[in-house]
Design an enzyme around this catalytic site. Structure first.
Site, PDB file in Angstrom:
ATOM      1  N   ARG A  79       0.819  -1.216   0.000  1.00 44.84           N
ATOM      2  CA  ARG A  79       0.000   0.000   0.000  1.00 44.84           C
ATOM      3  C   ARG A  79       0.854   1.268   0.000  1.00 44.84           C
ATOM      4  NH1 ARG A  79      -4.107  -2.616   4.325  1.00 44.84           N
ATOM      5  NH2 ARG A  79      -2.104  -3.174   5.202  1.00 44.84           N
ATOM      6  N   ASP A 214       5.571 -23.722   5.411  1.00 43.77           N
ATOM      7  CA  ASP A 214       6.003 -23.936   6.782  1.00 43.77           C
ATOM      8  C   ASP A 214       7.520 -23.899   6.674  1.00 43.77           C
ATOM      9  OD1 ASP A 214       7.054 -25.109   9.093  1.00 43.77           O
ATOM     10  OD2 ASP A 214       5.148 -26.067   9.503  1.00 43.77           O
ATOM     11  N   HIS A 215       8.130 -22.785   7.078  1.00 48.40           N
ATOM     12  CA  HIS A 215       9.550 -22.626   6.752  1.00 48.40           C
ATOM     13  C   HIS A 215      10.429 -23.693   7.402  1.00 48.40           C
ATOM     14  CE1 HIS A 215      10.051 -20.564  10.646  1.00 48.40           C
ATOM     15  NE2 HIS A 215      11.342 -20.771  10.498  1.00 48.40           N
ATOM     16  N   HIS A 277       5.034 -26.140  12.764  1.00 45.74           N
ATOM     17  CA  HIS A 277       6.398 -26.669  12.859  1.00 45.74           C
ATOM     18  C   HIS A 277       6.502 -27.943  13.703  1.00 45.74           C
ATOM     19  CE1 HIS A 277       7.000 -22.740  11.306  1.00 45.74           C
ATOM     20  NE2 HIS A 277       7.214 -22.112  12.433  1.00 45.74           N
TER      21      HIS A 277
END
Ligand code: BG6
Length: 528
Positions: A79, A214-215, A277
């Protein structure tokens, strides 16, 4: 690991001089390296923290490793009103910080040519039509064949408006090439909201187009769990209830809530760490071998584990779940404030920053083997690991030794910060008496010469571009994990079933009750 003499580690066990982990000559077996097809990446939330700290440094690193396609562009959308140059300058600082020791000005200048920015009001359909025109012209300029990836690096409240506008402006379906959407966690905040979000996104994108991040799954050591389990013949036969006593999965952080109270106050540790995780680590530890190392096969086996998790009995919640919130304490000799004193946190907040849970996997392999899972902020030290504790030996041949004094074997898959695999076992101490001692066989990822591991975000960005969904979370997995946790969240939040907070000091191992949850004898592995 050490190169010769034995040394005693911080954990008190003797570390052996056995050298493991050194690459064996010609021992590396690699699949072909893949470079993604030409494409454009649109990052929504481009003026935000995640873009600056993680996404752009990871993309720059991929570029420097030669892993990005030649024809590739990044379009930032947010934005904030900003020119292309101001956008590039803001990102350059982030990359310089993230890669202070290796930052290269000339390489950055080349990379910056791929970057541009489009101010975008997420609620305005005409802004997305304009975005579409910008994309079409970038597509022509860079020759990206209509392939597009939309990355939502925005607060979850914006997932719905952005997907709506993408769909209504016709951007979710490509005329040529592909369109994909990458969505950050958290995906919903309970079963109902996750289902609503899923249905909404599916109005415009099919499951093959959706990449839920999901890192943790992008971490080298997490990916290694499957390789370790299923590409070695010696572990799988003992990976079951006959040999394993229990499993402990720990993710302890030293950091507090930092500047994320706005999000964390509504999330708490169960939504922030467990639904994603921690349960992913449970699944990788407990799953059956997939027939092929492919997204569908791997994700199906993980989902079977989620489906097999025994629902936590709400009548006996306290025997399965211990919650905590940190109070003031000491971290490395420095006084730190409690959670309730952190900026943006309610002075009487009931948000949990720690949880320990006992799970059971109801299937043939794991019947009777508890999985103890814990995670917390402001703990004594940072450690994420999976500890597999094996059963005691069935017969003691040394009559003069007490059975309880012989520590069982433990296999530790240390995810971070020191990435390693360790195996604790008994040996005879040198000398004329038959004294036993526990030693550690230790493989460390950080051996010099073993190559640079990809960071979790580098991995997931690359896989998103390659269209490989293996490290992304499937619709059903989101559904089943929320179905498991939602009744607990309701019991905690609606019926206020929480202990008196704060109940652990910052810089400690968490609430004392958490230890009692692990109804094991004293010989159990203690990661903290
Ligand atoms: C994030 C959580 O998903 O994971 C954070 O939102 C947490 O609260 C973080 O700190 C931990 O990730 P890592 O990679 O630092 O272990």
């Amino acid at each position: 690991m050490g190169s010769g003499a034995n040394d005693r580690s911080r954990d008190g066990e003797v570390r052996t001089g056995i050298r493991v982990g050194a690459p064996i000559e010609s021992g590396e077996v690699c699949p072909m390296e893949q470079i993604p097809d030409s494409c454009g990446l649109v990052i929504f939330g481009a003026s935000g923290d995640l873009t600056r700290r993680k996404l752009i440094p990871s993309l720059f690193y991929l570029e420097r490793k030669g892993l990005l396609p030649d024809d590739f562009f990044i379009l930032g959308a947010a934005r904030t009103k900003m020119t292309d140059d101001a956008f590039r300058d803001a990102l350059k600082e982030g990359v310089r910080k993230a890669q202070a020791d290796v930052f290269d000005e000339a390489a950055w200048d080349g990379f910056a040519k791929r970057l541009s920015y489009q101010p975008t009001d997420y609620a305005d359909l005409s802004a997305f039509r304009e975005l579409g025109e910008v994309l079409a012209s970038l597509d022509r300029k860079h020759g990206t064949g209509g392939n597009r990836i939309y990355y939502l690096a925005v607060p979850p409240s914006l997932y719905t408006p952005i997907t709506t506008q993408l769909g209504e402006s016709g951007l979710s379906q490509a005329d040529r090439g592909y369109s994909r959407i990458i969505i950050e966690k958290p995906f919903g905040r309970d079963l109902r909201s996750a289902r609503e979000l899923d249905q909404h996104v599916h109005n415009y994108f099919s499951e093959e187009q959706i990449f839920r991040i999901d890192h943790y799954l992008g971490k080298e050591t997490v990916q290694n769990i499957l390789i370790f389990r299923f590409m070695n013949a010696i572990f799988e036969p003992i990976w079951n209830r006959r040999y394993i006593d229990h499993v402990q999965i720990t993710a302890a952080e030293t950091l507090g809530v930092e500047n994320r109270a706005g999000y964390y106050e509504h999330a708490g540790v169960l939504r922030d760490m467990f639904q994603n995780h921690m349960l992913q680590l449970v699944a990788l530890t407990a799953m059956e071998p997939p027939s092929r190392f492919e997204a569908d096969a791997v994700r199906e086996e993980k989902t079977k584990v989620f489906r097999s998790l025994r629902p936590i009995p709400l009548a006996h919640l306290e025997q399965h779940l211990v919650l905590g919130q940190y109070g003031p304490g000491q971290m490395i000799g420095q006084a730190v404030q409690g959670y309730r004193e952190e900026p943006g946190v309610e002075p009487a907040s009931q948000t949990a920053t720690f949880a320990a849970m006992k799970f059971h996997v109801d299937n043939w392999r794991w019947q009777g083997v508890p999985f103890y899972v814990r995670s917390g902020k402001r703990m004594a030290r940072k450690v994420t690991e999976i500890a597999i504790q094996f059963k005691r030996i069935p017969h003691l041949m040394l009559q003069a030794v007490m059975e309880e004094s012989i520590a069982p074997n433990v296999l530790i898959l240390r995810i971070q910060p020191d990435e390693r695999i360790r195996l604790a076992f008994q040996t005879k101490s040198p000398g004329f008496k038959s004294c036993l001692r526990q030693v550690m066989m230790d493989f460390c990822y950080q051996e010099p010469g073993q190559g640079v591991a990809l960071d979790a975000y580098e991995r997931v960005l690359l896989d998103g571009m390659l269209g490989d969904q293996m490290l992304f979370v499937r619709e059903e997995a989101v559904d089943v994990t929320w179905a498991l946790l939602t009744p607990l969240l309701e019991a905690i939040e609606k019926d206020n079933r929480v202990p008196v907070f704060p109940n652990y000091d910052a810089g400690t191992a968490g609430p004392a009750d958490a230890d009692q949850l692990l109804d094991r004898e004293d010989d159990r592995w203690r990661p903290l």
